[in-house]
Enzyme design. Structure first.
Site, PDB file in Angstrom:
ATOM      1  N   THR A 179       0.779  -1.236   0.085  1.00 26.52           N
ATOM      2  CA  THR A 179      -0.034  -0.013   0.024  1.00 26.52           C
ATOM      3  C   THR A 179       0.925   1.094  -0.145  1.00 26.52           C
ATOM      4  O   THR A 179       1.765   1.385   0.778  1.00 26.52           O
ATOM      5  CB  THR A 179      -0.798   0.143   1.248  1.00 26.52           C
ATOM      6  OG1 THR A 179      -1.729  -1.146   1.226  1.00 26.52           O
ATOM      7  CG2 THR A 179      -1.939   1.119   1.270  1.00 26.52           C
ATOM      8  N   PHE A 225       1.213   4.958   0.837  1.00 29.24           N
ATOM      9  CA  PHE A 225       0.889   5.919   1.634  1.00 29.24           C
ATOM     10  C   PHE A 225       1.188   7.412   1.512  1.00 29.24           C
ATOM     11  O   PHE A 225       2.556   7.645   1.295  1.00 29.24           O
ATOM     12  CB  PHE A 225       0.831   5.655   3.231  1.00 29.24           C
ATOM     13  CG  PHE A 225       0.414   4.523   3.688  1.00 29.24           C
ATOM     14  CD1 PHE A 225      -1.019   4.560   4.540  1.00 29.24           C
ATOM     15  CD2 PHE A 225       0.929   3.254   3.510  1.00 29.24           C
ATOM     16  CE1 PHE A 225      -1.559   3.506   5.022  1.00 29.24           C
ATOM     17  CE2 PHE A 225       0.043   1.979   3.725  1.00 29.24           C
ATOM     18  CZ  PHE A 225      -1.027   1.986   4.677  1.00 29.24           C
TER      19      PHE A 225
END
Length: 286
Positions: free
Chosen positions: A175, A177
């Site tokens: 992921t 960020f």
């Protein structure tokens, strides 16, 4: 005084680890129930910054944060790509054989579907947050409920880890960020800079409108790393485009490209320029 950094979820969430990579380990973290609360906290000064997930390598974009970036315009000042590794956690004394239910966020449950195929008698239970599922298991104090979360969350809530790397395909779940805050960060003269902009096309009903706009970058050899479109909040069937590219806003060819882009847009807004983020593994212990 420590910086106060907001993230969505419960203590132990992957976003908390991202916050520590982005702003340093010596911070006070502020768990929030929703993404918008992060932006509100930054706007009011309750938080000095926030860590927001923007895309996952298997599930795709987190559209809500694209829309909130356009709404609040808080500058992006950094990024990190965090490897997501799920573990099966349960109350001390529980075993795989004693579990009847395992709860987690829907994406985590889907990413661990092979486990549920292996143990069809265990029920999948949807929960709002991975770390929240670990917190809930700790509260229930029984041997029949388990959660799928990070090892950090499991240790934080005093749970035992029954299995690690529970995800179907190991090593491909990441992921990205972003770090956001109220004021922009000065950009160095480094080459390893990513810039994120958003814009609205001036003549989006004309053939090749987007092609012509993006040609400003192609003609100067600027590498676009991501393009995303989102519905315009005030214009039915209109769109706002997000573009990330490798380029320092101080670079002459970037300045020229943005000047040319402006010929095809009603507005162009630079959300941020920052050093390209590294790929990191979850490392913070409870």
């Amino acid at each position: 005084m420590k910086k106060k950094i907001a993230f969505q979820g419960r203590r132990g969430a992957y976003s908390e680890s991202a916050a520590r990579y982005l702003f340093g380990e010596d911070i006070d973290v502020l768990p929030m129930n929703t993404f918008e609360e992060i932006y509100q906290a930054i706007e009011t000064g309750k938080a000095d910054g926030g860590a927001i997930p923007i895309e996952n390598s298997t599930a795709g974009s987190i559209y809500e944060n694209y829309d909130l970036l356009a709404k609040w315009r808080h500058p992006i000042v950094g990024e990190v790509k965090l490897q997501i590794e799920h573990c099966l956690c349960a109350y001390p004394g529980a075993t795989l054989e004693s579990l009847k239910r395992v709860m987690s966020h829907p994406q985590a449950l889907a990413q661990c579907s092979h486990f549920f195929n292996e143990f069809p008698a265990i029920e999948k239970v949807i929960f709002f947050d991975t770390a929240g599922s670990a917190e809930e298991v700790a509260k229930r104090k029984n041997l029949t409920d388990g959660g799928i979360a990070s090892t950090y969350a499991a240790k934080l809530y005093g749970l035992n880890i029954l299995r690690t790397n529970l995800e179907n395909i190991k090593g491909v779940n990441f992921t990205r960020f972003y770090a956001i805050q109220k004021e922009p960060k000065a950009v160095s003269s480094e080459d390893n800079i990513k810039t994120v902009i958003l814009f609205e096309l001036a003549n989006d009903d004309k053939p090749a409108a987007l092609y012509n706009a993006l040609g400003a970058f192609a003609r100067r050899g600027i590498n676009l790393t991501r393009i995303e479109s989102r519905p315009h909040p005030d214009k039915p069937w209109g769109y706002i485009f997000y573009v990330a590219f490798l380029g320092n806003p101080k670079d002459e060819k970037v300045i020229e490209a943005l000047d040319e882009l402006n010929q095809f847009t009603t507005f162009t807004y630079r959300l941020g320029s920052f050093v390209c983020g590294k790929t990191e593994r979850l490392k913070y212990e409870a």
